[in-house]
Design an enzyme around this catalytic site. Structure first.
Site, PDB file in Angstrom:
ATOM      1  N   ASN A  98      14.195   1.241  49.374  1.00 29.52           N
ATOM      2  CA  ASN A  98      15.652   1.060  49.317  1.00 29.52           C
ATOM      3  C   ASN A  98      16.337   2.081  48.411  1.00 29.52           C
ATOM      4  OD1 ASN A  98      14.554  -0.140  47.021  1.00 29.52           O
ATOM      5  ND2 ASN A  98      16.098  -1.752  46.924  1.00 29.52           N
ATOM      6  N   ASP A 156      12.132  -4.407  51.777  1.00 34.51           N
ATOM      7  CA  ASP A 156      12.294  -5.132  50.516  1.00 34.51           C
ATOM      8  C   ASP A 156      13.735  -5.099  50.003  1.00 34.51           C
ATOM      9  OD1 ASP A 156      11.408  -6.527  48.156  1.00 34.51           O
ATOM     10  OD2 ASP A 156      11.756  -4.643  47.102  1.00 34.51           O
ATOM     11  N   HIS A 236       6.845 -10.690  46.105  1.00 36.24           N
ATOM     12  CA  HIS A 236       7.506 -11.495  45.053  1.00 36.24           C
ATOM     13  C   HIS A 236       7.677 -12.983  45.368  1.00 36.24           C
ATOM     14  CE1 HIS A 236      10.919 -10.679  47.611  1.00 36.24           C
ATOM     15  NE2 HIS A 236      11.124  -9.448  47.153  1.00 36.24           N
ATOM     16  N   ASP A 309       7.565  -5.633  40.517  1.00 36.28           N
ATOM     17  CA  ASP A 309       8.925  -5.580  41.068  1.00 36.28           C
ATOM     18  C   ASP A 309       9.849  -4.904  40.056  1.00 36.28           C
ATOM     19  OD1 ASP A 309      11.086  -5.681  42.719  1.00 36.28           O
ATOM     20  OD2 ASP A 309      11.081  -7.862  42.993  1.00 36.28           O
ATOM     21  N   HIS A 313      18.002  -0.658  36.471  1.00 33.46           N
ATOM     22  CA  HIS A 313      19.426  -0.495  36.762  1.00 33.46           C
ATOM     23  C   HIS A 313      20.114   0.169  35.578  1.00 33.46           C
ATOM     24  CE1 HIS A 313      19.607  -2.668  40.537  1.00 33.46           C
ATOM     25  NE2 HIS A 313      18.925  -3.667  40.022  1.00 33.46           N
TER      26      HIS A 313
HETATM   27 ZN   LIG Z   1      11.651  -5.368  45.092  1.00 35.59          ZN
END
Ligand SMILES: [Zn+2]
Length: 428
Positions: A98, A156, A236, A309, A313
């Site tokens: 992503n 994902d 996850h 995971d 950010h």
């Molecule tokens: Zn992820």
């Protein structure tokens, strides 16, 4: 490039190995294991490191990392993510698609591999998208992506809502031996939610995501895997229901593997009470019942692997109202210590934990790493089990400073990270 690691507790689940001894590394490869090994090299060609009291394991593997490059370099780059990995004891990463553009075609896959090679710090394997732009409408070119170096397929962050398309994806991917990694969420059930739906969400007045949103989709994907016989990996896992469903499916012989992340067995939705956006993750932190089920799933093997995971950010993504904050936490540098808590508590043995962070991740994505057998690349992590340290996000190597663990004291740390026989990180 020649190293003699002396006197550590060597644990390698790929060989059922747990014994004190030496490891000799020559020209980037593991040559042999033994006791009181004498090198064939002269002293100036060889570094001898005394590791008495420390644990020597295969380099940790994270099969669920967001490296953010291309497109979101203010959150993370392949270089900064690699540095974070090394500090956390990871020598191999698989990165989610992503990015911007989404890794849904070979040019993006090749770009990521090129950047990873130029940076050259850790092994980086791209995971490509199942659908174009991960929009859930049309499949990507699986064969082309595999040829370009993708090791798995995932949308994902988003589910493939169309069951017929997911069926085709599983069938097509199975024919290429490419694992499909499912983000299990029914978007209709989760719509509008920002945290786990339960007592706490009611009290703090935030819209909830029911555990049902995950359970319904896990159920569907397990049925698809059972029907098609195609291997499925579930990302996850956060709910007790999902653990139960996966356990039952495995007992029936469904070809499924699953991972969870440290925050799902470390924290609960109570962490959201303070509206700390660093505790906003996706899927959300669940109840204490769910966290206990995740632990039991790890113990009995229902959950094969622990993945970070790692979702870095920037400040502008997180320093906003809870509803608008981005989801995810920066996990590479805390994952090992959080996971070692299961060992310190006596819940998992150390070899059991190392298995879930080395051999099983390698098996799920069919990677050659995760072993200390003679002839393998010398990817090695040395752990000090009892080193206590305070999580200080200002010292993170990751660009993502978004952690709910800032200020906490954790026990256990990677103190030496070796990739291909080269020392890339040392903290003693
Ligand atoms: Zn992820």
């Amino acid at each position: 490039m020649n190293l003699l690691l002396k006197g550590g507790r060597v644990i390698d689940p790929s060989q059922n190995l747990d014994e004190t001894g030496d490891l000799l590394i020559e020209k980037g490869k593991i040559v042999k294991k033994g006791t009181d090994l004498m090198p064939t090299f002269t002293a100036k060609d060889l570094e001898v490191i005394n590791l008495a009291g420390r644990v020597v394991v295969p380099g940790l593997i994270d099969i669920h990392t967001h490296l953010r490059e291309p497109g979101f370099e203010y959150k993370e780059t392949i270089a900064t993510g690699s540095e974070a990995a090394l500090a956390g004891g990871f020598t191999t990463l698989a990165c989610m698609p992503n990015t911007n553009p989404v890794n849904d075609n070979r040019s993006v896959t090749e770009f990521i591999r090129g950047q990873a090679a130029a940076c050259g710090l850790v092994h980086i394997y791209p995971i490509a998208a199942i659908t174009l732009k991960s929009a859930g409408d049309a499949l990507t070119e699986f064969w082309d992506l595999k040829e370009a170096g993708a090791v798995g397929l995932s949308d994902d962050g988003k589910p493939v809502m169309n069951a017929a398309l997911m069926r085709r994806a599983l069938e097509y991917a199975a024919s290429l031996d490419l694992p499909v990694i499912a983000h299990c969420e029914d978007r209709n059930l989760s719509a509008g939610g920002v945290m786990h739906e339960g007592f706490v969400s009611t009290e703090v007045g935030l819209a909830g995501i029911p555990s049902l949103a995950e359970d319904v989709m896990v159920s569907r994907d397990l049925l698809l895997a059972e029907y098609t016989g195609a291997p499925l990996h579930i990302a996850h896992v956060s709910t007790a229901g999902a653990v139960r469903l996966i356990r039952e499916a495995k007992a029936r012989g469904v070809p499924v593997t699953a991972e969870t992340a440290p925050h799902y067995f470390t924290l609960t939705d109570e962490a959201v009470r303070s509206y700390d956006t660093n505790a906003k993750v996706y899927p959300p932190l669940r109840s204490a019942v769910d966290a206990a089920a995740i632990r039991n799933g790890l113990k009995d093997g229902t959950l094969d692997a622990i993945a970070c995971d790692h979702a870095p950010h920037g400040r502008t993504d997180k320093e906003v109202e809870f509803d608008y904050a981005a989801s995810g936490l920066s996990g590479l540098e805390t994952s090992l210590a959080l996971s070692l808590a299961l060992v310190h508590e006596g819940f998992l043995t150390l070899p059991e934990l190392i298995d879930k962070m080395t051999l099983q991740p390698a098996r799920i994505l069919r990677l050659p790493q995760g072993t200390l057998t003679a002839g393998a690349d010398a990817d090695i992590t040395v752990i000090d089990l009892d080193r206590t340290w305070e999580v200080d996000r200002t010292l993170f190597r990751s660009r993502g400073r978004n952690t709910p663990f800032h200020g906490q004291t954790l026990r256990g740390k990677a103190v030496l990270t070796i990739v291909g026989g080269a020392i890339r990180y040392r903290d003693f």
